[in-house]
Structures are given as structure tokens and as C-alpha cells.
Design an enzyme around this catalytic site. Sequence first.
Site, PDB file in Angstrom:
ATOM      1  N   GLY A  87       0.785  -1.244   0.000  1.00 38.56           N
ATOM      2  CA  GLY A  87       0.000   0.000   0.000  1.00 38.56           C
ATOM      3  C   GLY A  87       0.814   1.289   0.000  1.00 38.56           C
ATOM      4  O   GLY A  87       0.611   2.162  -0.848  1.00 38.56           O
ATOM      5  N   LEU A 136       3.649   2.008  -1.007  1.00 38.93           N
ATOM      6  CA  LEU A 136       4.376   2.296  -2.250  1.00 38.93           C
ATOM      7  C   LEU A 136       3.418   2.831  -3.308  1.00 38.93           C
ATOM      8  O   LEU A 136       3.775   3.699  -4.112  1.00 38.93           O
ATOM      9  CB  LEU A 136       5.095   1.049  -2.770  1.00 38.93           C
ATOM     10  CG  LEU A 136       6.115   0.425  -1.829  1.00 38.93           C
ATOM     11  CD1 LEU A 136       6.934  -0.614  -2.568  1.00 38.93           C
ATOM     12  CD2 LEU A 136       7.024   1.472  -1.206  1.00 38.93           C
ATOM     13  N   ASP A 137       2.204   2.342  -3.296  1.00 40.90           N
ATOM     14  CA  ASP A 137       1.193   2.901  -4.190  1.00 40.90           C
ATOM     15  C   ASP A 137       0.939   4.368  -3.861  1.00 40.90           C
ATOM     16  O   ASP A 137       0.812   5.208  -4.748  1.00 40.90           O
ATOM     17  CB  ASP A 137      -0.127   2.135  -4.024  1.00 40.90           C
ATOM     18  CG  ASP A 137      -0.267   0.988  -5.011  1.00 40.90           C
ATOM     19  OD1 ASP A 137       0.148   1.152  -6.167  1.00 40.90           O
ATOM     20  OD2 ASP A 137      -0.780  -0.073  -4.611  1.00 40.90           O
ATOM     21  N   LEU A 138       0.844   4.658  -2.580  1.00 37.24           N
ATOM     22  CA  LEU A 138       0.533   6.038  -2.207  1.00 37.24           C
ATOM     23  C   LEU A 138       1.704   6.971  -2.491  1.00 37.24           C
ATOM     24  O   LEU A 138       1.509   8.147  -2.833  1.00 37.24           O
ATOM     25  CB  LEU A 138       0.062   6.112  -0.747  1.00 37.24           C
ATOM     26  CG  LEU A 138      -1.459   5.921  -0.633  1.00 37.24           C
ATOM     27  CD1 LEU A 138      -1.970   4.671  -1.308  1.00 37.24           C
ATOM     28  CD2 LEU A 138      -1.901   5.953   0.812  1.00 37.24           C
ATOM     29  N   GLY A 174       1.305   7.780  -5.889  1.00 35.82           N
ATOM     30  CA  GLY A 174       0.254   8.797  -5.972  1.00 35.82           C
ATOM     31  C   GLY A 174       0.805  10.204  -5.789  1.00 35.82           C
ATOM     32  O   GLY A 174       0.357  11.153  -6.437  1.00 35.82           O
TER      33      GLY A 174
END
Lengths: 421, 395
Positions: free
Chosen positions: B163, B165-167, B170
Site C-alpha cells: 500500500g 508504495l502505491d501512495l 500517488g
Amino acid sequence: MEHTGVNNSSKALTDIKVLEYAQFVSGPYCTKLLADMGAEVIKIEAPASGDEARTRGPFLGDLPHPEHSGLFLYLNTDKMGITLDPTTSRGKRIFRDLVRWADVLVENYPLGYMKKLRLDFGALKKLNPKLIMASITPFGQSGPYKDYKSYYLNTFHAGGEGYCLPGPPAWLLFPDRPPVKGGGFLGEYDSGLAAANAILFALLAREETGQGEYIDVSQQEVLIGCMRHELGACNDGYIESRASRALPVGGLMQCKDGFVDIIPLEARHWEALMELMGNPSWAKEEKYRWSNFVSQVFGDVEARMQAWQDVNDFIEGWIVKHTKEEIHKASQDRGCPMGPVFTAEEVVSSEQLRVRGYFSEVEHSEAGRFKYPGYPYKFSKTPWRLERPAPLLGQHNEEVYCKRMGYSKEEMVKLRQTGVI
Amino acid sequence: MSNLTNNLPVKGMRVVDFSQVLAGPYAATMMAFMGAEVIKIESRTRVDIVKRASPTRFHDINLSKMSITLNIRQPGAVEIVKKLVSISDVVIQNFRPGVMERLGLGYDVLRAVRPDLVMLSLSGFGAEGPERHYSAYAAIFGTMGGLAHITGYPDAPPTEERGPLDLRTGQFVAFAILAAILHRRKTGEGQYIDLAARDGITSLIGDVIMDYTMNQRSQSRKGNLDDFMAPHNCYPCKGQDKWVSIAVKTDEEWEALCNAMGMPELSKDPRFADSFSRWQNQEDLDKIIGGWTSGYTHYEVMHILQKAGVAAVPSFNSEELFKDPHLNERGFIIELEHPELGKRKVFGAPWKFANITPQIKRGPMLGQHNEYVFSELLGFSEGEIAELQEKEVLN
């Protein structure tokens, strides 16, 4: 001050003038993001000692030298560098002149330091009502912890991510060990990126209002922001930790020459993986069918957990017989998400990154010519590119003090002799 | 702060958010925090994997947005998208490279209806190159980006991250979009942005990559340790799985730590007399410090040591963060009421402005803004909307 320097007319942030009074990672990374995108950045360093990053490695050939730090070289591309001591009265005067020139000021000193120098936002906005100033600190400018001391390790753990690291398989091997931070200076980079975003928002707002803005970036809040997806589950009575990070099927597994991560989240991924594994006979058993994994109704919790465990053992038993290279492309081509754990060497030699033009070669007069990592974004109209290397300590003193601010060369010598620059 | 002075920076801008999972949605949420009207394109036929796994976690990532249901694979849907894009400023999408083009919604098509459009395509590895078709969840671009290899205990396997790393991706998505918007304000020109998540992660460990390009050395895992600071680790505290991080850089801090632990003699111990010795003998040091911290809660250690001028902060868990007095006093914890999910605490925007208050609102319910978008914005009549529903275009 006159506008000179490289031709940035095709870059997205051309015409934005940034003053950086910051060191180490967060502040310098923030202004690097802006500089590489075309902003004109003047970086202020302490006379003689310079940015703390110059004392950190990695050093070329492991020989410590202020112009040979890979950390500094990476974080300060496309900037001009001057030396200035704003604790002297002349130094303050020069700092204020630079603030009059700037659109943006970025600083990352401990809380209260700028105020002590009488260079806080309240004082500076009188000189430049359109100034956007961003302060990056571990806990922000208010609240009970605002004065708390925090190095990058502490700041990372303040954000809730450390508590969840490492998950399996490391956690399964060492369940009693402490949480760890993200690799390198991850949280410091994050703060720089968040501050850069806040600055762009403030620049957009200023176009409407004509007014300056003060931005308080709490590194802890930036890091918590990156953990929304995990931390919010607390509302549902679920506290994420190192123990809760396992996926039912897949995750990090050992292969013949290292580790790979395999993420079969959808039925089609699963089918692709089974095909890659040669459709093993166990996969035909009812309890190991994909639809049963995703179904909450299949068996009781214990039976489901046992099935997950079995399946992971089967997959791992197969993966361990293969190298990263053997299975990476084969898996992805069939549609199963898989990625090898790459070392820096493997990242640098990636064909994909070469095709993307991710690395730029930059020549630095003291350190030499190296490949530098770039950015994830490619713009159709305003491409970013590294134009010039990080500045030598005080490299642009003459450019800034003489050519732009009108000091004579003799005066510049005096400024140096008196320790101002 | 009154609303009169709250000049939300991207107020009046409209963002069409096709993206799924976490990175794109979070970037769009940040735009929504700062005033943009973000319209999330959802469909019952294409439910976000995050939503399938957990509607509450999905909510926490998709705050302050609007939601419409539109099955873009149905005939006629493409024309509706074009109509919506023609009155929008930004499009974010993370279909695999080529999918938008195949749907008839590539940049060239959308630019024709909105010449100054800023369109961002997010993928794991970018729109070109031999790996462009590889699928990439965060764990994959974390491992291939070089981060997993340097995160974790030195003598244990690498560390998978998802998670967060996704943010982080973003954050890059938002940065690229904002830069393009600034360029558009100046020149009137829109553009297309191709963003590769893996490349972003590698950028966040640039110094580690430089060690390779300069010295041909691939760094490995260092746990919590630093190259020269010691002590620099997490130490056990009272309670189940409670830890405090402590870092010491100077002799002054070291002496303060010894005194605060009630062991002033330790500062004279030759094993720990200077930073180099402390670094060399940090295993011994960690045992001594861990012995002391075990007698206190992590909050107690933080307060005792901070009072003495030593950097000590707990390795906080989610429950502690939501309750933390510092974050609450700063207004970073916000309680929202959602008609389906009930009361939920969420975190605010990751920056504070003197004159701007980000709008942190609850996430939308599926299709909650169909009427606003299809009727008010796009001018469809009630009959037309009913027909679109019947044909499962609005679904």
C-alpha cells in the site's frame, strides 16, 4: 536580479524562482524536483562546511570528500549553489535580498531556528508579500511534539509504517525482532515530494489571490498519509502489524538466485501461474481451486488457512528451483504479476529503464561522469532532463553576488574574509 | 479561518478519475482535498479490487470525490466519456498500456474534444519498452525498483511493501499533474504524461543507486542501523509488541541518554566513549539500552528522553496514531460520518497551509453523483438516463 542561466523555456516550471535554505535529504529533494522541472533554484550552504549531505556517503571510491558524496550529487542537480551565513548581520541582509527575488523559500531547520534569525515567515512576508515558504520538520510547527528531536529513523517510525515492517517471510523467521524502517532515507524523500506538491498547490492558489503562503509540512503526517490504506483499518478494529502482512497466496518467495514477489490476486493470474508451473496435479484438487481461496464460505477458517499454507508450499517448492530470469518474463508474459527482488546493479542494468531513458549521464567537474536516476514521468510537451550537476560548494557565488546582486569582486572577497559567504 | 479566505488552489477544476487500486485514486483524492471536482468513474461490472477486498479501506483512499457508474465497454459509453472530458481539465487512468486507445479513449481522441487536457497514464513500467505490458501491483514495483532489497534485517529475506508504495506513487502522480497544470496556466497548452510506478520508487532511493553507478556496489539491508550513528535502533518497551526508536548523533546526546537512563558511568565506558566506538560496539550498546527501555512504556521513554534532548519516538501503530494527542491537537485526525460505513476517523492532507483549509469529506457511495453528472453537467433528460440504465451503460 537579472535572469541568466540555462535555457529552460520548454520545461514545466520555468520562471519559478526558488531559494533553498535546507540540508540533508527532505528540503534538497523538494527543490531538486522543482529544479529538474525547470525552476531556478539557488541553494544556500554554510560557508566552509556546506550541506550535511556532503559528509554522508556513498563517497566515490569510499574516500570522503565534500564534492564526492553520491547523496549530495543526486539531490542537488540543476541548482545554483552559494555560501552564506545568515547568522551574521550582512548575511541576513543578503538573505533578505534573496527572499525579495524568490517565489518560493524551502527550509528544513529545527523549529524556532528561522525565528531566532528573524527570518521566519512573519518577517519575510513583509519583504515579499507573494512569498511562498515551506518548512519541513519532523512533527510540524504546532502540537505537543513540535520541539521533539527526531532523526530520520525516528521520523520513519513515527509514521506507522515501520510497525508493519518487515512482514513475511522475515517476520516468520524472527517474530521477536523489532520493527524496521524503510530502506535508505525513504521517509525523508517522501517529505520532500509532499512539500513539492504543496508548493505547486500554493503557486496555483497565488495566481488567483496574488498572496503568499506559509506551508507547514510535518514529516510524520506525510508518512501517515502514505499509510492511509493500512492504518484506517483501525476503524474496523483491525490493527496492522508485521504479523498481519501476509497475502493468502503468494508474496515474497525464495528462488534459486534470490527472491521474487508473486501476486496472484485474480483468477486469471492464478491460471497463468498454474500454466507456468505446468498445471500440476495438486491444483486440480477441490480444496486448492482458486474460487475456493477467494471465497469466504469455503471450509472453516482453519481449513482455509491450511489450504493457503499448502498452496504456498507448492508454489515455493517450484519457484526455488528456478532463477529470477527464468520465471520473471515467463510469468509476466502469461499474465501473472511477478517481480524479482532487484539489487541496485539489476536496477541500473534494466533494459526497460534504458528504453525509457530513465538514467542520465552527468559530468561533474570534481567527481566525474556517472549515471543519475531520473523520474517516473514523461511529459509530451515539457520533458524534464538533467541539465547540470550539483554545484560545488560556493560555485555560483560570483554569478549570484556579483552578476546578479551587484557586489564588486573586491566586495565579494571581503564577504568571504568576514565569514559571510 | 473563515471560508471567505479559503482559496482552494484547484477549485473550479474538474478531474475525471478512471484509476483503480491505490496510486491514481490517492492522487485524485489530493486534488479533491485542494478543491478540484473529482469524478470517479466506477462500474458494477468493474469493481475496484480494493473495494472488493475492503469497502472501508477503499473509502479511506477515495475521500472528497464524486462517484458515477459508467460501464465504458458498453456501446455509447465512449461518447459520454468524451462529453464529460470536454468539460474537464484532467484525466487520470491506470489501465494497462494500450487499453484506453483500444476503447477509443486514447489521448488523441480526448485531446480532440478538450485541446488543453492534461492526461496522465499510470502503469507499472511505462507506456513503451519490453516490460510495458507487465502487470504491477505495488509489491512488484517495490521489488523491481530496488527498495525491497534494502529494506529489512541484514540476515533475513528482503521486505515486501504494498500500500504505502502505491501512495508514494500517488504523490508523484499529483506532482506531475500539478506541474502540467502550471504549464497550462502559462501557455494554454495541455499535455500527456506517461508515469511508471517502478521508476518513482527507484527515484526515492537515488543515493543507493548512485552508490552503484559510482562504486559498482549494491547496498544490502541494514535493519534500523545507520552508517555512523549509534545507538540507532528500535528497543523493546513494556507491553505486547511495543517499541521505541532511539537515535544518537553527538557526544552530548550520548551523555544525556546515559544520564536519563540513570547510568552516568556508561558515558565514561571506553567502549562507548566516542561515536566511532559506539558504532563499533553497538550490539553491546543495544542490549544495555533495550534492558532499560523494557521497564517503561514507549510513550514514557519518548517523554523522558525528549526532555533530555535525545531523539526517541515510538514505532507507533494505527490505534496509537488515531489517539495521539499531538496529531489530534494539530487537527490531523478527522471524524466523518458515512451513511453506509458509519463513523470513521480519517487522516487529513499531508500539509498545512496558513490560508487554505483542505476539504476532507467522506468518500462517495457508488453512483451517488449520477444525477449531478448525467443530468446537470451533461444535460441528459430523465428519459435518456433511464434508457442508459436499461442498456446497462450506467451500471
